[in-house]
Design an enzyme around this catalytic site. Structure first.
Site, PDB file in Angstrom:
ATOM      1  CB  CYS A   1     -24.807   6.754 -24.587  1.00 12.80           C
ATOM      2  SG  CYS A   1     -25.467   5.989 -26.078  1.00 12.80           S
TER       3      CYS A   1
ATOM      4  CG  HIS B   1     -28.822   9.895 -20.878  1.00 15.64           C
ATOM      5  ND1 HIS B   1     -27.557   9.960 -21.414  1.00 15.64           N
ATOM      6  CD2 HIS B   1     -29.479   8.935 -21.583  1.00 15.64           C
ATOM      7  CE1 HIS B   1     -27.455   9.064 -22.399  1.00 15.64           C
ATOM      8  NE2 HIS B   1     -28.607   8.447 -22.525  1.00 15.64           N
TER       9      HIS B   1
ATOM     10  CG  HIS C   1     -27.139  10.471 -27.866  1.00 15.83           C
ATOM     11  ND1 HIS C   1     -25.868  10.423 -27.321  1.00 15.83           N
ATOM     12  CD2 HIS C   1     -27.884   9.554 -27.191  1.00 15.83           C
ATOM     13  CE1 HIS C   1     -25.854   9.513 -26.358  1.00 15.83           C
ATOM     14  NE2 HIS C   1     -27.055   8.965 -26.254  1.00 15.83           N
TER      15      HIS C   1
END
Lengths: 414, 90
Positions: free
Chosen positions: A174, A306, A343
């Site tokens: 990620c 994040h 995400h």
């Protein structure tokens, strides 16, 4: 005596942007939804009704043949199609032609591409393996290898843009975009390229991939509520975000408009649990980012977190942010773009970069939507539910990946 | 038992698909070279894989000489259908 090929001025600026996301396939649509506090996370049962979770933010209504030569398009997994579409828009905004002989001040041998992807061409892999395992086919498509390879988007962007300088892909789950960004900055600072197209991309809605995330019990059953006390996990997203980077002197020489500066990327590794976040690692990345940029915590105006919406990430990231900011903590607003777009794995850092650039240009901080109530375990200054008018000079954009791979980018108003 | 196709059926299958965006195959394509028709080497492999799936045979064009037109491919497919052992190694 041989003169160094790079001038002493090393300011790196962003001159172009492109995007494919659940908020549309161009920057204006993307920003309208981001700053309008929209949420793209909605039912995906029309795409997949075999999941325990029922929502996500897939790219919809995207016809790659509108922007990409159909003959090239059929050689691309969706993660490459997203990337090339975004790159074409980013080059256009940067004022760079696709024509190798164009008089746009660009030497194609000095044009690079760095892409980041967590997953590679998993849709193609799933389709072709299904032929073998489910349909009894004897062979897979001969296109399988070039479509699946993780560096495919870099090659396809290079071909579309006639980029003949350094071209490659990086992967760090990620955090793939922020690590790609760091590689791009290095190429520019060391003089290996004059312009670098930097992209984060992933197409995540292959059934097997969704099942893999379901198995982690990290996906929210309804929506994504980062830093909110009732958060239940992340939501899956996908797409690509692309920026064009170059040295300030190069941009000015060819009369390109700098949109924002990238001061650096701070990095760290947890060297520990692959799936549990680590506040020390997160703090290390942010602290390194400030050190590289020669800034102090009080210089930070805004943090794009994040902020996955999982219990563990948001609590741990809050701990790291509090440690970094100290007494500045109450005054430094923070938001999570994942509350709006889910995400997107390798593309998430790119979306968050684009949201941050938009915030700098619009003098408005992006929101964290779906926020209901503060969590005492997350004592950070969340920009809740609506965008907040405020000038941003310095921003951090955090990406903290599975595997303990942390990368925090520092962006400044141009 | 593998499927069997006549020359007409093989040709019809070939014409029934858009193998490459913008490239239409018809009778006039059969004796042209692949590049004249607009097919590159990966396109050709894609055609071969589809025939392999359809007919449940293995087609190895690497071991064959003089495969430069679609009629050459059709001839090879018909030969393998008639005798699958002609391409078996060892």
């Amino acid at each position: 005596m041989v003169q160094p090929s790079t001038p002493p001025q090393h300011d790196i600026v962003i001159t172009g942007r492109g995007v494919v996301s659940a908020f549309g396939h161009n920057i204006s649509a993307f920003e309208e939804k981001i700053f309008g506090a929209a949420c793209a996370i909605a039912s995906i049962e029309d795409l997949n009704d075999q999941l325990l979770f029922k929502t996500g933010a897939p790219v919809r209504d995207f016809d790659p043949n509108q922007s990409i030569n159909p003959r090239e398009c059929r050689m691309m997994d969706p993660f490459s199609q997203f990337a090339v579409h975004g790159a074409l828009d980013a080059l256009k905004e940067a004022g760079l032609s696709l024509d190798e002989d164009a008089d746009d001040g660009m030497d194609r041998s000095r044009l690079g591409v760095v892409t980041g992807s967590a997953c590679g061409g998993i849709s193609t892999l799933e389709t072709q393996y299904s032929r073998l395992y489910l349909k009894g086919s004897r062979k897979v498509s001969p296109m399988t290898v070039p479509m699946v390879m993780g560096s495919g988007p870099a090659s396809h962007i290079a071909k579309a843009a006639n980029a003949r300088g350094p071209v490659f892909g990086v992967t760090s789950a990620c955090a793939s975009f922020n690590h790609a960004l760091n590689s791009a900055l290095s190429l520019l600072k060391e003089g290996a390229a004059d312009v670098v197209i930097c992209c984060g991309t992933d197409a995540n809605f292959a059934h097997g991939n969704l099942k893999a995330w379901e198995a982690l019990h990290a996906v929210s059953p309804d929506t994504c509520r980062p830093f909110s006390i009732d958060r239940k996990g992340l939501s899956m997203g996908e797409g690509a975000g692309v920026i064009v980077l170059e040295r300030l002197d190069h941009a000015l020489a060819r009369k390109a408009k700098p949109l924002a500066k990238v001061l650096g990327v701070g990095m760290s590794s947890d060297a520990g649990n692959l799936v549990a976040p680590d506040a020390q690692g997160m703090y290390g990345a942010m602290n390194n980012a400030l050190r590289i940029a020669d800034l102090s915590p009080s210089d930070i105006d805004y943090i794009n977190a994040h902020g996955t919406g999982t219990k563990a990430n948001d609590q741990t990231e809050s701990e790291a942010v509090c440690k970094l900011l100290g007494k500045q903590n109450d005054a430094t607003p923070l938001s999570s773009t994942k509350s709006q777009l889910g995400h997107a794995l390798g593309a998430s850092g790119a979306f968050e970069m684009l949201a941050t650039i938009g915030g700098i240009l619009r003098e408005t901080m992006p929101p964290t939507v779906n926020f209901t109530q503060a969590d005492p375990e997350c004592p950070v200054n969340v920009i809740a539910n609506t965008a907040q008018p405020a000038k941003i000079n310095i921003a951090l954009s955090n990406s903290f990946a599975f595997g303990g791979l942390n990368a925090s980018a520092v962006i400044q108003k141009a | 038992m593998t499927k069997q196709m006549t020359r007409e059926e093989v040709t019809e299958f070939l014409f029934s698909k858009e193998w490459v965006p913008g490239v239409t195959l018809d009778e006039s394509s059969l004796d042209k070279t692949f590049s004249e028709v607009g097919l590159d080497s990966l396109d050709l492999l894609n055609v071969i894989v589809e025939f392999e799936d359809e007919l449940e045979i293995d087609i190895d064009i690497n071991g064959e000489e003089n495969i430069s037109t679609l009629n050459n491919v059709i001839d090879l497919i018909l030969r393998i259908q008639a005798d699958p052992k002609i391409q078996q190694v060892g």
